[in-house]
Every structure is written in structure tokens, then in C-alpha cells.
Design a protein around this motif. Sequence first.
Motif, PDB file in Angstrom:
ATOM      1  N   THR A 212      38.316  35.853  69.613  1.00 61.14           N
ATOM      2  CA  THR A 212      37.988  37.107  68.920  1.00 61.14           C
ATOM      3  C   THR A 212      36.823  36.917  67.941  1.00 61.14           C
ATOM      4  O   THR A 212      35.980  37.801  67.791  1.00 61.14           O
ATOM      5  CB  THR A 212      39.218  37.646  68.167  1.00 61.14           C
ATOM      6  N   GLN A 237      42.584  40.118  70.936  1.00 57.48           N
ATOM      7  CA  GLN A 237      43.415  40.770  69.937  1.00 57.48           C
ATOM      8  C   GLN A 237      44.851  40.961  70.453  1.00 57.48           C
ATOM      9  O   GLN A 237      45.827  40.782  69.696  1.00 57.48           O
ATOM     10  CB  GLN A 237      42.820  42.143  69.568  1.00 57.48           C
ATOM     11  N   GLN A 238      44.992  41.312  71.721  1.00 55.90           N
ATOM     12  CA  GLN A 238      46.331  41.475  72.301  1.00 55.90           C
ATOM     13  C   GLN A 238      47.081  40.135  72.319  1.00 55.90           C
ATOM     14  O   GLN A 238      48.292  40.081  72.045  1.00 55.90           O
ATOM     15  CB  GLN A 238      46.229  42.026  73.727  1.00 55.90           C
ATOM     16  N   ARG A 241      48.303  39.468  68.819  1.00 58.04           N
ATOM     17  CA  ARG A 241      49.468  40.273  68.452  1.00 58.04           C
ATOM     18  C   ARG A 241      50.739  39.731  69.096  1.00 58.04           C
ATOM     19  O   ARG A 241      51.794  39.641  68.463  1.00 58.04           O
ATOM     20  CB  ARG A 241      49.237  41.739  68.845  1.00 58.04           C
ATOM     21  N   ALA A 242      50.632  39.376  70.384  1.00 57.02           N
ATOM     22  CA  ALA A 242      51.818  38.848  71.072  1.00 57.02           C
ATOM     23  C   ALA A 242      52.251  37.510  70.479  1.00 57.02           C
ATOM     24  O   ALA A 242      53.444  37.244  70.302  1.00 57.02           O
ATOM     25  CB  ALA A 242      51.516  38.693  72.566  1.00 57.02           C
ATOM     26  N   ARG A 244      51.733  36.431  67.422  1.00 52.88           N
ATOM     27  CA  ARG A 244      52.321  36.631  66.091  1.00 52.88           C
ATOM     28  C   ARG A 244      53.736  37.187  66.200  1.00 52.88           C
ATOM     29  O   ARG A 244      54.610  36.851  65.401  1.00 52.88           O
ATOM     30  CB  ARG A 244      51.434  37.565  65.271  1.00 52.88           C
ATOM     31  N   ARG A 245      53.959  38.036  67.198  1.00 52.74           N
ATOM     32  CA  ARG A 245      55.332  38.530  67.410  1.00 52.74           C
ATOM     33  C   ARG A 245      56.248  37.378  67.826  1.00 52.74           C
ATOM     34  O   ARG A 245      57.391  37.287  67.385  1.00 52.74           O
ATOM     35  CB  ARG A 245      55.323  39.618  68.490  1.00 52.74           C
TER      36      ARG A 245
END
Length: 566
Positions: A212, A237-238, A241-242, A244-245
Motif C-alpha cells: 500500500t 488495503q483489503q 483489514r483482513a 488486522r481482523r
Amino acid sequence: MDTDSAPTGELSPAPARPDSAATPGVLSAAPGGPHGDSLFEQLLDAAPDATVGVDQAGSIVFVNAQALRLFGYRREELLGEPIEILVPDDMTRAHRDLRKKYAAAATHRAMGSGNPLHARRKDGSVFPAEISLSGLQAGTGLIVSAAVRDISDRLHAEAERARLREEAERAKLQNQLQHTQRIESLGQLAGGIAHDFNNLLAVIINYAEFVTDTTAGHLPAGGDAEPWIADVNRDGQQILRAARRGADLTRQLLAFARQDVTRPEILVVADAVHQIEDMLRRVLGEHILLVTRLPGGCGPVLLDPGQFEQVLVNLAVNARDAMPDGGTLTIDTASVLADADYVSQCPQIRPGEYTRLRVSDTGTGMPREVIDRVFEPFFTTKAPGQGTGLGLAMVYGIVTAAGGTVGIYSERGLGTTISIMLPVTDRRPAPRTEADVAEPDMQGHGETVLLVEDEPALRQVCRRLLVAAGYRVLTADDSTAALDLARRQPDGGIDLLLTDVIMPHLLGTTLAEQVTALHPGIRVLFMSGYATPVLAARGTLDPAVRLLEKPFTRDQLRSAVHRALR
């Protein structure tokens, strides 16, 4: 009939006299006697209890039909005999003495309801009994009437009820033990999984940031960049996010397993609730009313503030989902003293002073089979994709790691109450310094870092990040290579040892001891996704130990290194 304590146990209190034979004129019930067909005899035989009359000499002068059935004698075998014929052999002497004491005040007296007395049948068998004595004045003097009741069946029933209660309590405790053992086993499994996941997630997060960051530099403000660059940036970015989840999920696993790192502080529960009350209202939504009852006077507890926030948020989310049509969520606190009586009812709690936090909703409630499993990881009643089953598991782990307990009460249609007991601490908060709140310098100034990490991809990521931040980096893939590098460096040639905790050959803690012996002025920073070996009691981190938790971002790594070096 025996006695447990004076003046109980006597059938007759009358003092002895020379003539012990029954006198026909003294309420005799003998066949053929003057009163054999009297109304008195008929009433006596109709009595439900065995009744025996004794004169002042201690001789039996009348018996009813129930007494004959109870003791197994014929009437002629008892009349005129001393009352001690119905008393166990080992109590006859004491019984005579007690009869004499009773004669001075022959009032109505009921005995054996607490500790049963004992009587003897013709066959020598002894049975427990209750006896009621009454004094009757006849023409020949005092007659004592003793109503005798065999309570064998009642005592047997009471013993059976006590046995059933004991078995039920034992079964309850056994279920609690099995539940605790199951939770502990799942916790150990969760801790092991989280360690490997956190290594992988640290690599994914940082490589996604590389992507990124690189693509962001080729995205001009006017939007004239090649379309594929924007696509790659969005993909990165996706991935972030995944990842970090996933990091959040592993953090919840470790919290449940009580193997996460806690940095406890002195916390007043009511103040902590007030601080996040607005956020809780946003989590709940406008259709749910939040009510707080937070009286003063509750003692402070020792708890990680961030973890306390996680506890309340998870409980609020669960409550919200249980009230889809709206309702009320109530949060209240109270001081509780767990004394001996309290502990006897709640054996899982230790004696002492506690602050109790209760979170109650007016939602749908839960059946027993759900209540028994709500704290297990990955157990959820929500539809697939709507819940991970880690919320209450994390609550359980955080609270128990802090020395507290979690209880749940719920009924279908009546809502659910979660009760949390946290031990009150006598510690006081230390004052914060300016250095504690100052923003760290993210850039290095040529300091030498010995990086030890057995996961190749993560080792490469860390080296790349540290070099870009201005540090000189020496890398080693295990403790043996690290010690060899440390021996070859001049004294003072290494400023920081950055090492994983769980590694082959030597733990990071042992490696740190040996490297520190070679370079006494060196600083040490541990990094781990499973930090149990460096944690103190109850999962807390010793203030002298610096730890960077995996997975970490670029900024978290640089900040931790800077703070360790200052």
C-alpha cells in the motif's frame, strides 16, 4: 430408652418403692381388671402412639395396643415389670437416676425431637424414638404416661434426603470442575494456535503495508495513475483489514487462554464505566436504553484499562444482539465482602473484598444447555458469519486472569445478567512522568540492533523496517547464531537485542541473560505472539521487561525499539 443429656430419656420419673407390682385400682388395663372394659381402655387403645403408664416405683401399670405392637410383648408380659425392660441395657442405670429427678417436677415434656432417644423391643433390637411424658395424679399417687413414637422411617427418609442433597452438590461441583478443566484445555490449545497465527499475521500485515505504501506513492492527486496501481492499492488495503481482523481474533483467543500480555493499572470501576459510557451508547443503538447505577465507595481493582473496555464492549454487543426489538441494559457496581459464609456458597471465590460489576439485559435469555457453554471459545448461537464465539470467552479469560470470577444467570424470556467479581487492591497508582506521555522519535541514529527471529519471512520484514528507520541490523535465525554474533562484537558494539521469545534451543529470556553477560550495557526488547515465558504471575508483565506483541505494524516496531533504547 436412652437419653443424650439429662433430664431426657426416662419413661417414668417416679422414685422407687418396695412394691413394684401393678395395683388393679391404678388405671390398670389388664384383662379382667376392674377397668378392663372401661372407656379409658378403649380410648387408650385407639391412640396412634404407643402409650405406657408407670407408677412411682417404676413399674408398668398400663399399656395400650400400639405399645404391644411396637415393643413385641403381650400385655401380661409388661404389666408389673420395671420400665427399664424397654430401655437399652447400657442406659438402664442412667434411666433410673433420671426418673427420680423428673418426679420432683412432673410436667409435660417432649424429648427426642433433636437428638433421638432409643428404646428396646422384646427381641433386643433398639430403635430411635421420640417420647412425650405427662404426669397423672391417681388415687394411689403419681402415674407417668409416656407416649412413644418410633421415628426410624423418618430418620431414614431424612438421611436419604441428605444423601441425595450431598450427591446433587457433589455432582454440581464435579460438573463445575469438568467445565473448568475443559475451559483450561481449550485455553492451552488456543494459546498454541495464536502463537503461530501471530507470526504469520505479522508478515502479512507488514508486507501489505509495503504494497500500500509503494502504490500510494504512484497515486497522483489528479487520479491519472494506471488503473492497475489503484487496484493493487485497494487489494493491499483489503489484505490489511483482513489481517488486522485476524489479529483481533488471536488477541481474543489469548485473552481467553489467559496468555495475553496485560499491563494492569489501578482502576476505579465506576470511573472506567463513565469514561466509555458514550461509546457504549453508540454500540447499543438508539433502541436500547443504557442505565448505570454506580455508587461511590467501591474499592479500586488492578486491571488493564484496555482489557476492561473490551469486557464491557463485548458484554454490550451480546446484550444488544439479545434485544433486537429494543430493551434496557443496566450496569451497576457494588462492594462485596466475601466472608466464610459467602465462600461456602461460592467456593470458586477467595475470601476478601471485591468490587462487583453486573451487566443485565432484558433480552431473550438463554436455556440451560447454552448457559453451560457460553464461555467456551468459538461457541455461538448466532448464524454463520455473524459471530465468532470469542466475546464471552475473552471476558472469562480477562476476568479470571485478574483474579476475579464471572457468573451468569439467565432465563428464557427474562434476560441475562453477567456478574463479575474483581478483587480490591491496596495498591495506589504511580504518578506519570512527561516521558510516559511524550511521542517517541520514530527514527534511528545508527544504533546497532541484534535481531533474533527463527521465522525467515518475519526476520526479513523486521530487518527491512529497521534499516529503513536508520538502524544497523545484525540478524540471527536462532540462539546459537545470536551468541556467536554477540561474542564477535566488541564491548559496546551492540545497543539492542531484539529477540523472539519462543525459539529452538534456547528461550529468548535465556538468550538475553547470556548476551547481557557478554555486553553488560545492552538493552533488551522481546517480541512474541505467545509471551507466557516472560510474564509474571497472573499474566502481568514485569515493568522491567520490554515486550513487543505480535503481530505488530511498522510504526509499533519502530516506537518499541526507540523506547527500549532511550
